[in-house]
Design a protein around this motif. Structure first.
Motif, PDB file in Angstrom:
ATOM      1  N   VAL A  77      -6.008  -3.070  -2.523  1.00 38.95           N
ATOM      2  CA  VAL A  77      -5.905  -1.611  -2.631  1.00 38.95           C
ATOM      3  C   VAL A  77      -4.803  -1.129  -3.570  1.00 38.95           C
ATOM      4  N   PRO A  78      -3.576  -1.696  -3.553  1.00 37.54           N
ATOM      5  CA  PRO A  78      -2.514  -1.104  -4.371  1.00 37.54           C
ATOM      6  C   PRO A  78      -2.862  -0.994  -5.853  1.00 37.54           C
ATOM      7  N   ALA A  81      -5.100   2.775   7.376  1.00 37.85           N
ATOM      8  CA  ALA A  81      -3.894   3.240   8.062  1.00 37.85           C
ATOM      9  C   ALA A  81      -4.200   3.647   9.501  1.00 37.85           C
ATOM     10  N   LEU A  93       1.195   4.194  -2.907  1.00 39.00           N
ATOM     11  CA  LEU A  93       0.981   5.603  -2.567  1.00 39.00           C
ATOM     12  C   LEU A  93       2.192   6.450  -2.951  1.00 39.00           C
ATOM     13  N   ALA A 143      -2.702  10.134   2.721  1.00 38.93           N
ATOM     14  CA  ALA A 143      -3.871   9.688   1.959  1.00 38.93           C
ATOM     15  C   ALA A 143      -5.043  10.636   2.150  1.00 38.93           C
ATOM     16  N   MET A 195      -8.556   6.645  -1.787  1.00 37.67           N
ATOM     17  CA  MET A 195      -7.672   7.292  -0.814  1.00 37.67           C
ATOM     18  C   MET A 195      -8.313   7.299   0.572  1.00 37.67           C
ATOM     19  N   VAL A 246      -7.616   3.959   2.039  1.00 37.54           N
ATOM     20  CA  VAL A 246      -6.232   3.881   2.510  1.00 37.54           C
ATOM     21  C   VAL A 246      -6.105   4.571   3.869  1.00 37.54           C
ATOM     22  N   GLU A 247      -6.728   5.750   3.989  1.00 35.44           N
ATOM     23  CA  GLU A 247      -6.678   6.484   5.259  1.00 35.44           C
ATOM     24  C   GLU A 247      -7.303   5.676   6.381  1.00 35.44           C
ATOM     25  N   VAL A 291       0.872   7.622   6.990  1.00 34.56           N
ATOM     26  CA  VAL A 291       0.199   7.219   5.756  1.00 34.56           C
ATOM     27  C   VAL A 291      -1.222   7.774   5.720  1.00 34.56           C
ATOM     28  N   ILE A 331       0.838  -1.204   0.000  1.00 34.31           N
ATOM     29  CA  ILE A 331       0.000   0.000   0.000  1.00 34.31           C
ATOM     30  C   ILE A 331       0.869   1.248   0.000  1.00 34.31           C
ATOM     31  N   ARG A 332       1.898   1.252   0.858  1.00 31.67           N
ATOM     32  CA  ARG A 332       2.823   2.393   0.888  1.00 31.67           C
ATOM     33  C   ARG A 332       3.486   2.592  -0.474  1.00 31.67           C
ATOM     34  N   LEU A 365      -5.617   1.557  -6.421  1.00 27.25           N
ATOM     35  CA  LEU A 365      -5.113   2.918  -6.288  1.00 27.25           C
ATOM     36  C   LEU A 365      -4.427   3.380  -7.568  1.00 27.25           C
TER      37      LEU A 365
END
Length: 412
Positions: free
Chosen positions: A132-133, A169, A87, A181, A162, A165-166, A177, A83-84, A136
């Motif tokens: 998610v990756p 995180a 992003l 996001a 996004m 993702v938030e 992160v 995920i990171r 995104l």
């Protein structure tokens, strides 16, 4: 205790949501072969070629199948790193797409987003590392390459990814992160020109700001967003009222967090909480029922759940338990599984604050029944388990707590 190779295979297979049959197929083996490996009946001292093949099939580094320490809980390093990495990609940061790239249809991306959001609300947070990756990256490409109304909708999807993702995180304490996001969600949302999407992104950013230690700024931002968008949101029916109400709930949580502080402004922040919750309650009454418009789970029950949380933030455990007692089982059952589990963890903390630590253990076990990952994987929940172990819960609950601590990966 060190885990055997077979137990590690089973752990990572389950984390990746792969059946024994499917793992066997990926390895060119039978389901029975996988069963035997996981049971320690085969490959107890595995050949390196087997370890490498299993690692490839499970998309994890080889060392995670060979180390002596227990595997991590929650969004593991591999998943969260993915995920990171998404992003931090150049195209995602800059909002561009590679030359010759073809965007996916917005309708296709929307279906994939529903799947990912549903996984989150079901309390299956670990699956987000696999969902998610790519979502995104592809929603970013769609926003960059589509035009007209399709581009506006693509920006709306990008903002909502996004937001996801938030939210993930925040669950795992990765507040850096979450803040990144959250800011990018607001930027994409504004470009979508969709007021509901904008309000949703603002409420997620307020949550990220609170987690990052900026609760007063978060409350001010959420209230200002609500004031700016209210007229347009009211015209959007249930979706609009729901995200409007959530802005006030996030402002209330931010002020409750500030109210738990020790500075001279803490008391002022604490006094602001009831009014913000009442404002959210008014919007819930306008909506008239519990719903899940735009993934908010907003309604009268969710406002009551947030009242419980606010009391726990302010260390008012007895008041939190009293509020929770008025939430009927049917009302709670109507919430998404993630929200039910989250509420029960907060209620467990309330019982601990009120001095009934045995009840706290029982409520934590109820929360675990709703979502194992909410209890076993979330740092906030694991800290509560550790606190209960240190304080003691009485002989009647000690055994249950010890087993829970073990499932949370706590030593001893």
């Amino acid at each position: 205790m060190a885990m055997t190779f077979g137990r590690r295979v089973a752990y990572w297979r389950e984390r990746r949501r792969i059946t024994q049959t499917d793992l066997g197929a990926l390895l060119g083996k039978s389901r029975r072969w996988v069963q035997a490996v996981e049971a320690g009946e085969r490959q107890a001292d595995p050949q390196i070629s087997v370890v490498e093949a299993v690692a490839r099939a499970l998309t994890i580094p080889v060392e995670l199948l060979l180390g002596d320490n227990p595997p991590p809980r929650g969004v593991d390093d591999v998943e969260f790193a993915a995920i990171r990495a998404a992003l931090d990609r150049h195209d995602v940061i800059t909002g561009t797409a590679g030359a010759g790239a073809a965007p996916l249809p917005v309708a296709t991306l929307h279906r994939r987003l529903i799947h990912a959001r549903s996984a989150f609300q079901s309390g299956k947070f670990g699956s987000l590392g696999g969902l998610v990756p790519s979502l995104l990256v592809e929603t970013n490409a769609a926003a960059a390459l589509h035009d007209g109304d399709e581009q506006l909708r693509a920006y709306g999807l990008l903002a909502t990814v996004m937001d996801l993702v938030e939210a993930a995180a925040v669950k795992y304490g990765a507040h850096d992160v979450a803040l990144v996001a959250g800011h990018r969600a607001v930027t994409a949302a504004e470009r979508s020109e969709d007021t509901v999407v904008i309000a949703a992104a603002c409420r997620h950013l307020a949550d990220a700001m609170t987690g990052q230690g900026q609760p007063r700024a978060a409350a001010e931002f959420a209230v200002a967003s609500a004031a700016r968008l209210e007229t347009d949101l009211r015209a959007r029916g249930g979706d609009g009222l729901s995200v409007l109400g959530m802005l006030y709930l996030k402002a209330a949580m931010a002020q409750a967090g500030a109210g738990a502080g020790t500075d001279l402004l803490a008391a002022t922040a604490a006094r602001a909480v009831p009014d913000l919750l009442d404002q959210a309650d008014e919007h819930a009454a306008e909506l008239g029922h519990d719903a899940n418009h735009h993934w908010t789970a907003f309604g009268p029950t969710n406002v009551a759940v947030h009242r419980v949380t606010a009391h726990t933030h302010l260390s008012e455990g007895a008041a939190a338990v009293s509020v929770a007692a008025d939430i009927t089982p049917d009302a709670r059952a109507g919430l998404p599984r993630e929200r039910r589990a989250h509420h029960l963890v907060d209620l467990a903390r309330a019982h601990a604050q009120a001095g009934d630590r045995a009840a706290a253990v029982d409520v934590l076990l109820d929360a675990e029944g709703e979502s194992e990952e909410e209890v076993q994987c979330r740092p906030k929940s694991v800290r509560l388990v550790e606190e209960l172990r240190l304080l003691g819960v009485g002989s009647s609950a000690e055994g249950r707590l010890r087993l829970l601590a073990r499932r949370c990966g706590l030593p001893g």
